[in-house]
Enzyme design. Structure first.
Site, PDB file in Angstrom:
ATOM      1  CB  THR A  54      38.284  38.012  39.602  1.00 11.95           C
ATOM      2  OG1 THR A  54      37.537  38.176  39.462  1.00 11.95           O
ATOM      3  CG2 THR A  54      38.880  37.464  41.188  1.00 11.95           C
ATOM      4  CB  SER A  69      35.682  43.264  32.542  1.00  8.90           C
ATOM      5  OG  SER A  69      35.451  41.517  32.700  1.00  8.90           O
ATOM      6  CB  THR A 105      38.436  36.395  33.191  1.00 12.59           C
ATOM      7  OG1 THR A 105      37.398  35.713  35.005  1.00 12.59           O
ATOM      8  CG2 THR A 105      40.099  36.377  34.051  1.00 12.59           C
ATOM      9  CG  ASP A 106      33.122  37.759  33.634  1.00 13.89           C
ATOM     10  OD1 ASP A 106      33.475  36.906  33.880  1.00 13.89           O
ATOM     11  OD2 ASP A 106      32.344  38.636  35.043  1.00 13.89           O
TER      12      ASP A 106
HETATM   13  N1  ASP Z   1      35.390  37.710  37.098  1.00 11.01           N
HETATM   14  C1  ASP Z   1      35.442  38.624  36.912  1.00 11.01           C
HETATM   15  C2  ASP Z   1      36.831  38.657  36.587  1.00 11.01           C
HETATM   16  O1  ASP Z   1      37.448  37.794  36.661  1.00 11.01           O
HETATM   17  C3  ASP Z   1      34.665  39.933  37.011  1.00 11.01           C
HETATM   18  C4  ASP Z   1      35.472  40.366  35.829  1.00 11.01           C
HETATM   19  O2  ASP Z   1      35.156  40.555  34.463  1.00 11.01           O
HETATM   20  O3  ASP Z   1      36.068  41.566  35.628  1.00 11.01           O
HETATM   21  O4  ASP Z   1      37.145  39.823  36.468  1.00 11.01           O
END
Ligand code: ASP
Length: 325
Positions: A12, A54, A85-86
């Site tokens: 993100t 991710s 973040t995932d």
């Molecule tokens: N929601 C996720 C992020 O924060 C998508 C990911 O993990 O790439 O990046």
């Protein structure tokens, strides 16, 4: 001025929202626009490793990322990795277990993409660079910095699906904070594990099976039929499963496939205490291994690493030694 390598992987923090409010990957590296915000703290160089959400990362990506840091560690005083973040906490823990370098390695991300209101990406990046240049960040293992908090890779978890205050360490709290007053740690040192891995042995074929009300052993049997090299069971409470899971557990133990038990409770540890069928003591006597203080997805990363380090030698014993129970 210290030299920091910023390794971008996507997520993100590198995305943007379109007119339909759908968050998408961007063509260009949006983080480069924030370079001048980092200039007061460090001499930074950007390295585009990937531009992926991710959840698309693979075992091959993990190995390449580790190799990249090892290759560059003679040239930089620290590393900042921008990441989705995932899966961020898994990547952080994998690197924590397999890197043995004194330079700080900080992983960050964002909960709001680059063009959303109150986007948090550039602030998280700036605070990560601040953290990476701090002398106090050396020898602390891989650190996760978001929302002004510094967390240890082993403990941190994404606790909320969308809030910016999502990364927390439910067992321990944060290691420290970073803000306009600088970097301050509340924890001096934490026990860490390090494994020298055989890269060709790192496998994602470690199954994760969730226990719950009246769950039976069908997923365990499927995992074994599919050639799982290890199994992590997210059990309940201190480490308990319904009796209908036992035949699958017994089959795995008989086949020398290590079976780890964790808890779905986010705080506290599993322990071989209860003697009923499917209780912790009963499972322990049947040959399962307890993974104290780790959630199932982190225990799975550690199991992958321990299996890679063991490279086939007396696997179950190596795993038992690594988890200590
Ligand atoms: N929601 C996720 C992020 O924060 C998508 C990911 O993990 O790439 O990046």
């Amino acid at each position: 001025m210290k030299k920091i390598l910023i390794i971008t992987t996507g997520g993100t923090i590198a995305m943007g929202q379109d007119e339909r409010q759908i968050v998408q990957m961007m063509g260009e590296n949006v983080l480069l626009s924030g370079k001048s915000l980092l200039d007061p703290y460090a001499e930074t160089t950007f390295y585009e490793f990937a531009n992926l959400p991710s959840v698309h990362l693979t075992v091959g990506d993990y190995l390449k990322l580790r190799e990249l840091i090892l290759k560059k560690c003679g040239d930089y005083d620290g590393f900042v990795i921008t990441h989705g973040t995932d899966i961020l906490e898994e990547t952080a823990y994998f690197l924590d277990l397999t890197l043995h370098i004194p330079q700080p390695v900080v992983i960050t991300g964002a909960m709001r993409s680059s063009n959303e209101l109150a986007s948090d990406g550039l602030l998280n990046l700036q605070q990560s660079v601040q953290t990476a240049v701090s002398e106090e960040s050396r020898d602390k293992g891989v650190l996760v910095v978001l929302n002004g908090e510094i967390h240890g890779a082993r403990f941190v978890q994404k606790m909320h699906t969308s809030h910016v205050e999502t990364f927390q360490s439910p067992q321990l709290g944060s290691f420290g904070v970073v803000d306009k007053a600088g970097v301050r740690y509340f924890v001096r040192q934490c026990k860490r594990d390090y494994y020298s891995i055989q890269p060709d042995q790192l496998t994602a074929r470690v199954a994760m099976v969730k226990a719950g009300f009246a769950v039976d052993d069908s997923f365990l049997q499927f995992a074994l039929d599919s050639g799982a090299k290890g199994i992590v069971i997210e059990a309940m409470g201190l480490g308990h499963v319904p009796p209908a899971m036992i035949p699958g557990i017994e089959r795995a133990v008989a086949a020398s496939v290590p079976v780890l038990v964790c808890s779905r409770s986010p705080r506290g540890s599993v322990a071989p205490v209860y003697g009923f069928v499917g209780g912790g003591r009963d499972l322990y006597e049947r040959g399962v291994i307890f993974a104290p203080d780790l959630p199932a997805h982190k225990a799975r990363i550690k199991l992958m690493v321990v299996l890679a380090a063991a490279a086939g030698r007396e696997t179950v014993e190596e795993v038992r030694k690594a988890f200590g129970m």
